[in-house]
Write a protein that holds these residues in place. Sequence first.
Motif, PDB file in Angstrom:
ATOM      1  N   LEU A   1     -10.013 -44.870   0.845  1.00 60.03           N
ATOM      2  CA  LEU A   1     -10.606 -44.582   2.147  1.00 60.03           C
ATOM      3  C   LEU A   1     -11.986 -43.946   2.024  1.00 60.03           C
ATOM      4  CD1 LEU A   1      -7.484 -43.179   4.048  1.00 60.03           C
ATOM      5  CD2 LEU A   1      -8.488 -45.475   4.237  1.00 60.03           C
ATOM      6  N   GLY A   2     -12.407 -43.646   0.791  1.00 60.36           N
ATOM      7  CA  GLY A   2     -13.712 -43.040   0.565  1.00 60.36           C
ATOM      8  C   GLY A   2     -13.758 -41.553   0.836  1.00 60.36           C
ATOM      9  N   LEU A   3     -12.594 -40.893   0.844  1.00 58.33           N
ATOM     10  CA  LEU A   3     -12.532 -39.473   1.177  1.00 58.33           C
ATOM     11  C   LEU A   3     -12.478 -38.571  -0.053  1.00 58.33           C
ATOM     12  CD1 LEU A   3      -9.904 -39.747   4.059  1.00 58.33           C
ATOM     13  CD2 LEU A   3     -12.404 -39.694   4.255  1.00 58.33           C
ATOM     14  N   VAL A   4     -12.017 -39.118  -1.176  1.00 56.86           N
ATOM     15  CA  VAL A   4     -11.821 -38.336  -2.397  1.00 56.86           C
ATOM     16  C   VAL A   4     -12.414 -39.080  -3.572  1.00 56.86           C
ATOM     17  CG1 VAL A   4     -10.047 -37.466  -4.012  1.00 56.86           C
ATOM     18  CG2 VAL A   4      -9.741 -37.186  -1.546  1.00 56.86           C
ATOM     19  N   ARG A   5     -12.953 -38.321  -4.516  1.00 55.05           N
ATOM     20  CA  ARG A   5     -13.436 -38.916  -5.770  1.00 55.05           C
ATOM     21  C   ARG A   5     -12.686 -38.281  -6.924  1.00 55.05           C
ATOM     22  NH1 ARG A   5     -17.623 -35.467  -4.720  1.00 55.05           N
ATOM     23  NH2 ARG A   5     -18.958 -36.998  -3.739  1.00 55.05           N
ATOM     24  N   ARG A   6     -12.493 -39.087  -7.946  1.00 57.56           N
ATOM     25  CA  ARG A   6     -11.833 -38.644  -9.171  1.00 57.56           C
ATOM     26  C   ARG A   6     -12.853 -38.808 -10.281  1.00 57.56           C
ATOM     27  NH1 ARG A   6      -5.862 -40.267 -10.550  1.00 57.56           N
ATOM     28  NH2 ARG A   6      -6.101 -41.245  -8.525  1.00 57.56           N
ATOM     29  N   THR A   7     -13.127 -37.722 -10.999  1.00 58.17           N
ATOM     30  CA  THR A   7     -14.086 -37.768 -12.101  1.00 58.17           C
ATOM     31  C   THR A   7     -13.419 -37.236 -13.359  1.00 58.17           C
ATOM     32  OG1 THR A   7     -14.944 -35.594 -11.484  1.00 58.17           O
ATOM     33  CG2 THR A   7     -16.118 -37.503 -10.606  1.00 58.17           C
ATOM     34  N   PRO A   8     -13.895 -37.657 -14.525  1.00 58.44           N
ATOM     35  CA  PRO A   8     -13.320 -37.135 -15.768  1.00 58.44           C
ATOM     36  C   PRO A   8     -13.546 -35.626 -15.867  1.00 58.44           C
ATOM     37  CG  PRO A   8     -14.694 -39.057 -16.203  1.00 58.44           C
ATOM     38  CD  PRO A   8     -14.917 -38.672 -14.771  1.00 58.44           C
ATOM     39  N   ASP A   9     -12.545 -34.937 -16.363  1.00 56.38           N
ATOM     40  CA  ASP A   9     -12.654 -33.495 -16.582  1.00 56.38           C
ATOM     41  C   ASP A   9     -13.563 -33.283 -17.792  1.00 56.38           C
ATOM     42  OD1 ASP A   9     -12.237 -30.834 -17.468  1.00 56.38           O
ATOM     43  OD2 ASP A   9     -10.285 -30.795 -16.493  1.00 56.38           O
ATOM     44  N   PRO A  10     -14.652 -32.513 -17.655  1.00 61.01           N
ATOM     45  CA  PRO A  10     -15.575 -32.326 -18.779  1.00 61.01           C
ATOM     46  C   PRO A  10     -14.941 -31.607 -19.974  1.00 61.01           C
ATOM     47  CG  PRO A  10     -16.206 -30.938 -16.923  1.00 61.01           C
ATOM     48  CD  PRO A  10     -15.070 -31.794 -16.460  1.00 61.01           C
ATOM     49  N   THR A  11     -13.868 -30.848 -19.732  1.00 66.02           N
ATOM     50  CA  THR A  11     -13.229 -30.129 -20.830  1.00 66.02           C
ATOM     51  C   THR A  11     -12.102 -30.933 -21.487  1.00 66.02           C
ATOM     52  OG1 THR A  11     -11.652 -29.038 -19.361  1.00 66.02           O
ATOM     53  CG2 THR A  11     -13.752 -27.909 -19.772  1.00 66.02           C
ATOM     54  N   ASP A  12     -11.641 -31.994 -20.807  1.00 62.68           N
ATOM     55  CA  ASP A  12     -10.554 -32.825 -21.342  1.00 62.68           C
ATOM     56  C   ASP A  12     -10.684 -34.211 -20.725  1.00 62.68           C
ATOM     57  OD1 ASP A  12      -8.239 -34.098 -22.114  1.00 62.68           O
ATOM     58  OD2 ASP A  12      -6.885 -32.528 -21.393  1.00 62.68           O
ATOM     59  N   ARG A  13     -11.269 -35.132 -21.452  1.00 65.00           N
ATOM     60  CA  ARG A  13     -11.546 -36.478 -20.938  1.00 65.00           C
ATOM     61  C   ARG A  13     -10.300 -37.242 -20.523  1.00 65.00           C
ATOM     62  NH1 ARG A  13     -16.392 -36.927 -18.888  1.00 65.00           N
ATOM     63  NH2 ARG A  13     -18.029 -36.499 -20.354  1.00 65.00           N
ATOM     64  N   ARG A  14      -9.110 -36.795 -20.964  1.00 64.97           N
ATOM     65  CA  ARG A  14      -7.877 -37.462 -20.543  1.00 64.97           C
ATOM     66  C   ARG A  14      -7.479 -37.052 -19.131  1.00 64.97           C
ATOM     67  NH1 ARG A  14      -4.201 -35.000 -24.823  1.00 64.97           N
ATOM     68  NH2 ARG A  14      -5.620 -33.342 -24.270  1.00 64.97           N
ATOM     69  N   ALA A  15      -8.020 -35.933 -18.656  1.00 66.51           N
ATOM     70  CA  ALA A  15      -7.662 -35.385 -17.351  1.00 66.51           C
ATOM     71  C   ALA A  15      -8.703 -35.781 -16.308  1.00 66.51           C
ATOM     72  CB  ALA A  15      -7.563 -33.863 -17.437  1.00 66.51           C
TER      73      ALA A  15
END
Length: 145
Positions: A80-94
């Motif tokens: 819906l364009g309301l949330v973004r998911r980005t890689p966690d800079p401290t743990d790329r798996r998260a």
Amino acid sequence: MDEHAETLRAVEHELTALLRRGRAVSWEVAREVHQNLEPNAYGLLLWLRRYDSVRLTDLASRLRIGKGTLSRQIRGLEALGLVRRTPDPTDRRASQLSLTEEGQQRFDAARAARMDHIRRVLDSWPAQDVAEFARLLDKFNNAWS
């Protein structure tokens, strides 16, 4: 009848009424944010608005829901364009979750309308009663978890 038992029945009755009313309001507020938003998703947006950015695993733990369930709900919010998911800079798996600018604007507008309603309902209450009500709700919610 035991007075304490009767008081607990009264609490249960009032909680049921509050939850029923809350579900109806959740439908309305969700539609104000986006016509395709599920009512339960408003609560997710509320938590995401509270945090600048939060790990999916931390949010799942806080909400006491499974990571898989939360991830599915987040995918819907992303679509819906309301949330973004980005890689966690401290743990790329998260993943880190945050509201998009559109998500923040839509949420804030819907929340303002909801807050106006709450303000009107509580307007005739003394400020001390409103503060005590908030304190007791917080106490109840923390004890429930």
